[in-house]
Design a protein around this motif. Structure first.
Motif: not given
Length: 204
Positions: A37-47
Motif C-alpha cells: 500500500g505504501a508503494i502505491y502511494h508513490y507509484y501506480k504500478n511497477k512499470e
C-alpha cells in the motif's frame, strides 16, 4: 531517505537478483521494508517504478551537460566525467536490464511508452550534443543529431552485447578504446565534420 529513494534502491536490488519478470511490487515492497500500500502511494504500478529507476540512472549525459559550468570550462574534467560515467554504465545491471525490458514492451506495441522513450532519447542526445560543443567545438550542422545518435547507439549496443553474454572482452579493454575515442578520435572526426559542412554551406 525519502520513500521514493527507498523504493528505487529496493527495485534495483530485486531486478539485479531476480530479473524484471520476478520484480513484483510485493517483492520490491518487502526489500524496501514497506507495505505494498505504501508503494502505491508513490507509484501506480511497477512499470512506473521501472521507468523512474531507468530515468534517474541513465541520464548522465544530461547531468554532465548541465554541470559543464561548474568545471569552469576545464575540458579534462569534463572528459573525466564522461569516461567515468560511461564505465559506471557497464555495472548498472538492473538499469541495463530495464532498458531492454522496455525495448521489448515498445516492440510489442506499447505506443505510450514509445513516446516517453522518444522524448527521453531526445534529451539524452541533446545532452551529448552540448558536451560535444563544449569539448570539441562542434558547430551547428544538420548532422549533429545523427552523430549523437551514433554515439548513444554505440554504448547501448555494447551494453546489449554484455547482457546477451556475447562480449567476452574485459570492461577495462573496452574503456581503453572509449578513452582513445574521446581523446583522439572525436576531436579529429568533429574537425572534419565542421570543415565538410563549412564547404557545403559555401557551395564549394
Amino acid at each position: 531517505m525519502d520513500g521514493k529513494s527507498k523504493i528505487l534502491i529496493a527495485a534495483r536490488k530485486v531486478i539485479s537478483e531476480y530479473g524484471t519478470n520476478r520484480a513484483t511490487v510485493r517483492a520490491i515492497a518487502e526489500e524496501a521494508g514497506m507495505s505494498t500500500g505504501a508503494i502505491y502511494h508513490y507509484y501506480k504500478n511497477k512499470e512506473e517504478i521501472f521507468y523512474d529507476l531507468l530515468d534517474d540512472s541513465l541520464s548522465d549525459s544530461i547531468r554532465i551537460a548541465k554541470g559543464i559550468d561548474k568545471h569552469g570550462g576545464n575540458k579534462e574534467n569534463i572528459k573525466g566525467d564522461v569516461i567515468r560515467k560511461t564505465k559506471e554504465r557497464f555495472y548498472k545491471d538492473a538499469e541495463n536490464r530495464l532498458q531492454h525490458h522496455f525495448a521489448h514492451e515498445i516492440l510489442s506495441g506499447n505506443k505510450e511508452l514509445q513516446q516517453k522513450f522518444k522524448e527521453k532519447y531526445k534529451k539524452w542526445n541533446d545532452g551529448i550534443e552540448e558536451i560535444l560543443v563544449n569539448l570539441y567545438g562542434l558547430e551547428d550542422t544538420p548532422l549533429n543529431k545523427a552523430l549523437t545518435s551514433w554515439l548513444l547507439g554505440a554504448v547501448d549496443g555494447v551494453i546489449l552485447q554484455y547482457l546477451l553474454g556475447v562480449n567476452d572482452h574485459k570492461v577495462e579493454d573496452m574503456m581503453k578504446i572509449f578513452e582513445l575515442m574521446v581523446n583522439k578520435g572525436l576531436p579529429e572526426f568533429i574537425q572534419q565534420l565542421n570543415a565538410m559542412e563549412k564547404k557545403k554551406s559555401q557551395g564549394t
